[in-house]
Design a protein around this motif. Structure first.
Motif, short mmCIF file in Angstrom:
data_model
loop_
_atom_site.label_atom_id
_atom_site.label_comp_id
_atom_site.label_asym_id
_atom_site.label_seq_id
_atom_site.Cartn_x
_atom_site.Cartn_y
_atom_site.Cartn_z
N MET A 1 -92.24 -73.97 -2.53
CA MET A 1 -90.98 -74.35 -3.18
C MET A 1 -90.85 -75.88 -3.19
SD MET A 1 -87.07 -73.38 -2.15
CE MET A 1 -87.20 -71.74 -2.86
N THR A 2 -90.55 -76.41 -4.34
CA THR A 2 -90.36 -77.85 -4.47
C THR A 2 -88.92 -78.22 -4.13
OG1 THR A 2 -89.68 -77.77 -6.79
CG2 THR A 2 -92.06 -77.90 -6.33
N PHE A 3 -88.71 -79.51 -3.91
CA PHE A 3 -87.35 -79.98 -3.67
C PHE A 3 -86.46 -79.68 -4.87
CE2 PHE A 3 -84.47 -83.51 -4.80
CZ PHE A 3 -83.48 -83.27 -3.85
N GLU A 4 -87.00 -79.86 -6.07
CA GLU A 4 -86.22 -79.62 -7.29
C GLU A 4 -85.77 -78.17 -7.37
OE1 GLU A 4 -88.32 -83.30 -7.59
OE2 GLU A 4 -89.08 -81.28 -7.17
N GLU A 5 -86.65 -77.25 -6.98
CA GLU A 5 -86.29 -75.83 -7.00
C GLU A 5 -85.23 -75.52 -5.95
OE1 GLU A 5 -90.57 -73.91 -8.50
OE2 GLU A 5 -90.23 -74.34 -6.37
N ALA A 6 -85.36 -76.12 -4.78
CA ALA A 6 -84.38 -75.90 -3.72
C ALA A 6 -83.02 -76.45 -4.13
CB ALA A 6 -84.86 -76.54 -2.43
N LEU A 7 -83.02 -77.64 -4.72
CA LEU A 7 -81.76 -78.24 -5.15
C LEU A 7 -81.10 -77.40 -6.24
CD1 LEU A 7 -79.75 -80.55 -4.92
CD2 LEU A 7 -81.14 -81.83 -6.58
N ALA A 8 -81.92 -76.88 -7.16
CA ALA A 8 -81.38 -76.03 -8.22
C ALA A 8 -80.76 -74.76 -7.63
CB ALA A 8 -82.47 -75.67 -9.21
N ALA A 9 -81.40 -74.23 -6.58
CA ALA A 9 -80.86 -73.04 -5.93
C ALA A 9 -79.52 -73.34 -5.27
CB ALA A 9 -81.85 -72.52 -4.89
N LEU A 10 -79.40 -74.52 -4.67
CA LEU A 10 -78.12 -74.92 -4.09
C LEU A 10 -77.07 -75.12 -5.18
CD1 LEU A 10 -79.42 -77.52 -1.47
CD2 LEU A 10 -78.19 -75.42 -0.92
N GLU A 11 -77.44 -75.83 -6.23
CA GLU A 11 -76.48 -76.15 -7.29
C GLU A 11 -75.98 -74.90 -8.01
OE1 GLU A 11 -78.83 -78.91 -9.53
OE2 GLU A 11 -77.94 -80.67 -8.53
N ALA A 12 -76.76 -73.84 -7.98
CA ALA A 12 -76.34 -72.60 -8.64
C ALA A 12 -75.13 -71.97 -7.96
CB ALA A 12 -77.50 -71.60 -8.65
N HIS A 13 -74.81 -72.45 -6.74
CA HIS A 13 -73.70 -71.87 -5.98
C HIS A 13 -72.53 -72.84 -5.82
CE1 HIS A 13 -75.92 -68.24 -4.83
NE2 HIS A 13 -76.98 -69.02 -4.73
N ILE A 14 -72.50 -73.88 -6.64
CA ILE A 14 -71.38 -74.83 -6.60
C ILE A 14 -70.08 -74.12 -6.98
CG2 ILE A 14 -70.37 -76.84 -7.73
CD1 ILE A 14 -73.19 -78.02 -7.94
N GLU A 15 -69.05 -74.34 -6.19
CA GLU A 15 -67.73 -73.78 -6.48
C GLU A 15 -66.84 -74.88 -7.06
OE1 GLU A 15 -66.00 -71.69 -3.17
OE2 GLU A 15 -67.97 -71.09 -2.41
N PRO A 16 -66.35 -74.69 -8.26
CA PRO A 16 -65.51 -75.72 -8.89
C PRO A 16 -64.33 -76.12 -8.00
CG PRO A 16 -66.08 -74.03 -10.49
CD PRO A 16 -66.54 -73.52 -9.15
N GLY A 17 -64.14 -77.42 -7.85
CA GLY A 17 -63.03 -77.94 -7.07
C GLY A 17 -63.30 -78.05 -5.58
N ARG A 18 -64.36 -77.41 -5.11
CA ARG A 18 -64.64 -77.40 -3.67
C ARG A 18 -65.18 -78.75 -3.19
NH1 ARG A 18 -65.65 -72.95 -0.09
NH2 ARG A 18 -66.63 -73.66 1.85
N ALA A 19 -65.95 -79.45 -4.03
CA ALA A 19 -66.59 -80.70 -3.61
C ALA A 19 -65.55 -81.73 -3.20
CB ALA A 19 -67.46 -81.24 -4.74
N GLU A 20 -64.49 -81.85 -3.99
CA GLU A 20 -63.46 -82.84 -3.68
C GLU A 20 -62.80 -82.56 -2.34
OE1 GLU A 20 -63.77 -81.17 -6.48
OE2 GLU A 20 -64.32 -82.72 -7.93
N GLN A 21 -62.50 -81.29 -2.09
CA GLN A 21 -61.89 -80.90 -0.83
C GLN A 21 -62.81 -81.19 0.35
OE1 GLN A 21 -60.88 -76.75 -1.21
NE2 GLN A 21 -59.51 -77.08 -2.94
N MET A 22 -64.09 -80.85 0.18
CA MET A 22 -65.06 -81.07 1.26
C MET A 22 -65.27 -82.56 1.52
SD MET A 22 -67.92 -78.12 0.43
CE MET A 22 -69.09 -78.83 1.61
N ALA A 23 -65.35 -83.34 0.45
CA ALA A 23 -65.58 -84.78 0.61
C ALA A 23 -64.43 -85.42 1.38
CB ALA A 23 -65.73 -85.44 -0.75
N THR A 24 -63.22 -84.96 1.10
CA THR A 24 -62.05 -85.49 1.81
C THR A 24 -62.05 -85.04 3.27
OG1 THR A 24 -60.73 -85.51 -0.22
CG2 THR A 24 -59.53 -85.53 1.87
N TYR A 25 -62.30 -83.77 3.49
CA TYR A 25 -62.27 -83.23 4.86
C TYR A 25 -63.35 -83.86 5.73
CZ TYR A 25 -62.64 -79.89 8.71
OH TYR A 25 -62.70 -79.32 9.95
N HIS A 26 -64.55 -83.99 5.17
CA HIS A 26 -65.68 -84.52 5.95
C HIS A 26 -65.81 -86.04 5.83
CE1 HIS A 26 -67.36 -80.66 7.16
NE2 HIS A 26 -67.12 -80.22 5.94
N LYS A 27 -64.89 -86.68 5.09
CA LYS A 27 -64.88 -88.13 4.93
C LYS A 27 -66.25 -88.63 4.43
CE LYS A 27 -61.33 -88.95 8.45
NZ LYS A 27 -60.98 -87.54 8.67
#
Length: 228
Positions: A1-27
């Motif tokens: 598995m390449t890094f690109e494939e792993a990243l694509a697998a992660l990105e396939a599970h992005i939840e809309p709006g969650r990134a902003e909340q996580m970025a704030t919580y985890h600073k």
């Protein structure tokens, strides 16, 4: 598995709006995708089963170097395994990350993997002891977080008892440090230790508790108080 494939697998599970909340919580100032910890668990579990050790080390290195929040967490999870034959490359990679720790969530997942390698080869504690003298707060903190397996041992051997005392010695040196994360790490170690060796936690608090921050002293005694 390449890094690109792993990243694509992660990105396939992005939840809309969650990134902003996580970025704030985890600073976080780094990229945060917005993926749940459970998803990362499932993906990395599958990757551990599919990849050879050498492939996992390479992928973990690439995930870490991407500096994406969830990718760094996945890198730590990918290498969290109790039994690894010829684990030198894993240990070398894990300890190379320590100086880059800057977030408790990323550091804690990496420290979980580091802890497995320390239990597998306790002589590595000699290297970890050097972390206690670092100018980098997260490196000093890692010395306690990565050694939590010794606090959690239900039936320690004599060598484990000696290791506990050694690590408590590091914690004692940390007590004057007023940094919240350092105080929290001391409390975490004592709290977990109190479940299996309450007398050691009690003795530490009797000697050093007054010099700890109140919140840390309270957290450390959480289960000692409950047992009364």
């Amino acid at each position: 598995m390449t890094f690109e494939e792993a990243l694509a697998a992660l990105e396939a599970h992005i939840e809309p709006g969650r990134a902003e909340q996580m970025a704030t919580y985890h600073k976080q100032s780094r990229v945060v995708l917005g993926i749940s910890n459970g998803v990362i668990n499932d993906l990395t579990k599958a990757w551990r089963q599919q990849l050879t050790l050498a492939e996992r080390v390479t992928l973990a290195d690439n995930l870490w170097q991407s500096d994406i929040f969830e990718a760094r967490i996945a890198a730590g999870k990918l290498l969290t395994q109790s039994r690894i034959k010829d684990d030198g490359p894993v240990w070398d990679l894990l300890q190379s990350w320590v100086a880059e720790f800057d977030s408790w969530a990323i550091a804690d997942h990496a420290c979980s993997a580091i802890g497995k390698r320390l239990v597998a080869a306790p002589d590595r504690l000699d290297q970890v002891e050097g972390w206690t003298q670092s100018d980098h707060m997260w490196t000093r903190r890692a010395a306690l977080v990565a050694t939590l397996p010794w606090a959690k041992l239900p039936n320690p051997k004599p060598a484990d008892d000696a290791t506990r005392l050694r690590i408590l010695g590091w914690a004692a040196v940390y007590v004057p440090d007023r940094n919240w994360f350092i105080q929290k790490a001391i409390a975490w170690w004592l709290r977990d230790l109190s479940k299996h060796a309450p007398q050691l936690s009690q003795e530490f608090l009797a000697e050093h508790g007054a010099a700890m921050k109140p919140f840390a002293r309270k957290e450390a005694a959480k289960y000692l108080t409950a047992a009364r």
